[in-house]
Enzyme design. Structure first.
Site, PDB file in Angstrom:
ATOM      1  N   GLY A 298       0.856  -1.360  -0.061  1.00 32.15           N
ATOM      2  CA  GLY A 298      -0.097   0.151   0.116  1.00 32.15           C
ATOM      3  C   GLY A 298       0.754   1.095   0.027  1.00 32.15           C
ATOM      4  O   GLY A 298       1.880   1.269  -0.739  1.00 32.15           O
ATOM      5  N   SER A 299       0.432   2.268   0.805  1.00 36.01           N
ATOM      6  CA  SER A 299       0.850   3.605   0.832  1.00 36.01           C
ATOM      7  C   SER A 299       2.488   3.728   0.959  1.00 36.01           C
ATOM      8  O   SER A 299       3.295   4.499   0.685  1.00 36.01           O
ATOM      9  CB  SER A 299       0.313   4.625   1.675  1.00 36.01           C
ATOM     10  OG  SER A 299      -1.130   4.387   1.434  1.00 36.01           O
TER      11      SER A 299
END
Lengths: 105, 580
Positions: free
Chosen positions: B299-300
């Site tokens: 993810g981020s």
């Protein structure tokens, strides 16, 4: 002729007796050596066990419980701490704390 | 008057016995004597060695001298694993004297019912029956004091783990034979075991050693192993993780603390955990070393790498403005969306607000090959080079197989998978001025050899962006500490349920945070992952960032790092209170 025989016989007897004595000494010392070695090993093992015991008394969990519970301590933060930097110049320490001194540190 | 018979005139002498018969008997007897002499010569001269060896075999014994297993110590020399004597009780059923009172006492000491004890001693044909293996030494002394005939003890050793459940995923454990089964005990089993020695002795009829014969090879004890783990940091990280998992009613969690300069692993903890001495009802859930074995889509956490590559290749600069529009972007038939519409953002703002659209637009200016190379170089898709069992490599598919939409999704962290450990280690590229350093579980005092991946200037720019992401206006504000500047990225993801990600009512989440502190010259990198929080909050910045903050605060204080941010002085009242 018989005299030489007698002398040699005596010498043989004496050396045989001495051999028996030496063998006995050697076995006695061997047993003592074994006993000492066994004791040394047992002491080493005991030492290791005690070190582990000592460590188990000081595990972080136990220390924390005692510190908070019986001693009523709490954790330090930078807000409570004075940081002092020692410089190499002869005028030894120059305090370089952040935000001045707090209450208790 | 009897007539005396004189020998020389006996009539028997006149018998006509053939002379050869006499000679034949003499010859036979002579032959027999020669045979005996020859056999004597053979035994004493020719076959001397053979017979002497045979004799020795009958009274000589080779004793094995067992080697002590090495201890496992933490970086400060505190014991994480050590062997203690634990005698095992065995019996010869036939010889056991059947004294009911003492047998009852024995059963009580062995913690079994008298009926069970009788069952073990029932079969008189057996010459060796274990009664109980590896009892405490005090119990063994009591059993010896009973003085029962036919009950014997054998000296064995058992591993003791003072740190208990906090460090057990790293240290591992051994089985009854003292062979490592998990963790460091397994990874370094050969080194820790040492080498047994041997001794050739003569034993007497009673079994006592009487004399040493020949050479004695002394045993080589296993050397002590010093890990890079700091048990104070390990304990604290485990405690905070456990509290957070319980607070958020989550399924599990992991935390990894890495020294940013040397690559040493200062702590690696998972929850749920288990006490290594009590392994009777162990479940797979407790045993999993999630930080190393569980992979998920980063993810981020990947966004700094995409942006870093953009800065490195000169395609963007920190102040380049990217238009993220109204929060939705249509690309190759799919929609990429941000959690809030952000409008026009600088590249720094893309990281700060964690914008998927911004990252996509930066990524589409680059080649898939460049992205794949950077991701590989920082360790994604590669097995971590630590000597530890079970570390997984995660998944990063070769760039030739990426569809165009996948280049976009990989830029903000979906489409590849990695373990928490890999993510934390990959961030050393930002803390070490653009070089990636290997992680190690053993104590090492030299700085780690780095491999250059990015320019130092890029690393500095990314660190600034990470600091903004953890500051006001960022997604990771809860990661802030008192006095130390931090920087990091939070991540939140849906977990897969069956083929999809579940429906609105029925979703599972995972939240994590990876960051470093102090931000100018990072000393540690910390990664925290909370799996399936169900108490309402699930964003990484909310469930994982507080653990990060606590761990960073305590660890930097322990390392004696001076705070680099201004701190308001605090007056402490007499009554004890939590400071943070």
């Amino acid at each position: 002729m018989t005299r030489i025989n007698l002398v040699l016989l005596l010498a043989l007897l004496l050396s045989a007796l001495y051999l028996v004595r030496t063998q006995y000494e050697s076995r006695r010392l061997f047993v003592e050596l074994e006993r000492a070695n066994a004791q040394a090993r047992a002491l080493e093992v005991e030492r290791d066990r005690l070190e582990v015991d000592k460590r188990a008394q000081a595990t972080p969990l136990r220390v924390e419980k005692l510190a908070r519970g019986s001693l009523h301590m709490h954790v330090v933060t930078p807000a409570l701490t004075d940081y002092v930097v020692l410089r190499h110049a002869p005028a030894a320490s120059a305090p370089a704390g952040n935000g001045g001194s707090g209450g208790k540190s | 008057m009897s007539r005396s018979i004189r020998y020389s005139s006996s009539p028997l002498l006149a018998s006509k016995t053939p002379v050869w018969r006499g000679r034949f008997v003499v010859a036979t007897i002579a032959l027999a004597f020669i045979g005996l002499a020859a056999r004597a010569a053979y035994v004493q001269v020719i076959g001397n060695d053979f017979f002497q060896r045979q004799g020795e075999v009958r009274f000589g014994r080779t004793l094995e001298l067992p080697a002590n297993r090495g201890r496992i110590l933490d970086r400060n020399g505190l014991i994480l694993a050590s062997s203690v004597p634990a005698p095992s009780i065995w019996a010869i059923p036939e010889d056991v004297e059947r004294d009911p009172a003492r047998l009852r006492a024995l059963a009580k000491l062995l913690e079994m019912t008298p009926a069970e004890l009788d069952k073990k001693l029932q079969d008189e044909d057996k010459t060796f029956v274990w009664l109980k293996r590896q009892v405490d030494e005090s119990v063994a002394q009591d059993i010896a004091a009973l003085g029962l005939k036919g009950i014997y003890q054998r000296q064995e050793y058992r591993r003791q783990y003072p740190e208990g459940e906090a460090a057990t995923h790293v240290v591992g454990f051994t089985n009854v034979e003292e062979h490592g089964q998990e963790g460091i005990e397994l990874a370094f089993n050969t080194e820790l075991s040492g080498k047994p020695g041997s001794r050739r002795v003569i034993k007497d009829r009673m079994g006592r050693v009487v004399e040493d014969v020949g050479q004695t090879t002394p045993p080589a004890d296993g050397p002590d192993l010093t890990l890079s783990i700091d048990s104070r940091v390990q304990f604290f990280a485990y405690q905070k993780l456990r509290d957070a998992v319980q607070l958020n009613k989550a399924k599990a969690g992991s935390v990894v603390v890495l020294d940013a300069v040397t690559g040493e692993v200062l702590a690696l903890a998972n929850y749920p955990s288990y006490i290594p001495d009590k392994r009777r009802n162990l479940t797979g859930e407790q045993l999993r070393n999630r930080a190393l074995t569980d992979t998920f889509e980063p993810g981020s956490v990947m966004k700094p790498f995409t942006v870093g590559l953009g800065l490195e290749t000169g395609r963007v600069s920190p102040q380049t403005v990217i238009d993220t529009g109204g929060g939705k972007l249509s690309l190759y038939g799919s929609t990429i969306s941000d959690s809030h519409p952000n409008g026009a953002l600088t590249v720094e703002g893309v990281i700060q607000k964690s914008s998927n659209i911004g990252t996509t637009k930066i990524a589409m200016q680059m080649q898939p090959r460049e992205m794949w190379e950077l991701f590989s170089q920082v360790g994604f898709g590669q097995k971590p080079q630590i000597s530890f069992p079970g570390a997984v490599s995660g998944k990063l598919r070769p760039y030739k197989t990426w569809r165009p939409i996948e280049q976009a999704t990989m830029s903000y962290g979906y489409g590849l998978s990695a373990s928490l450990f890999q993510m934390v280690r990959s961030y050393t590229v930002f803390s070490h001025d653009g070089e990636i350093i290997p992680a190690t579980l053993l104590k090492s005092s030299e700085p780690a050899p780095g491999v250059r991946v990015l320019q130092p200037r890029t690393a500095t720019q990314i660190r600034k962006m990470l600091h903004m992401a953890a500051g006001p206006g960022g997604t990771g504000q809860k990661a802030q500490t008192i006095g130390y500047s931090v920087g990091g990225k939070s991540g939140t993801a849906y977990k897969q349920i069956g083929k999809g990600y579940g429906t609105d009512k029925n979703r599972k989440y995972r939240g994590w945070f990876v960051g470093m502190a102090p931000i100018e010259q990072p000393r540690i990198i910390v990664g925290v992952m909370i799996d399936e929080p169900t108490a309402g909050q699930y964003y990484g910045g909310v469930v994982a960032a507080p653990v990060f903050s606590d761990v960073v605060q305590q660890t930097l204080r322990m390392m004696g790092v001076q705070p680099d941010m201004a701190v308001k002085p605090q007056i402490v009242a007499e009554a004890p209170q939590e400071s943070f």
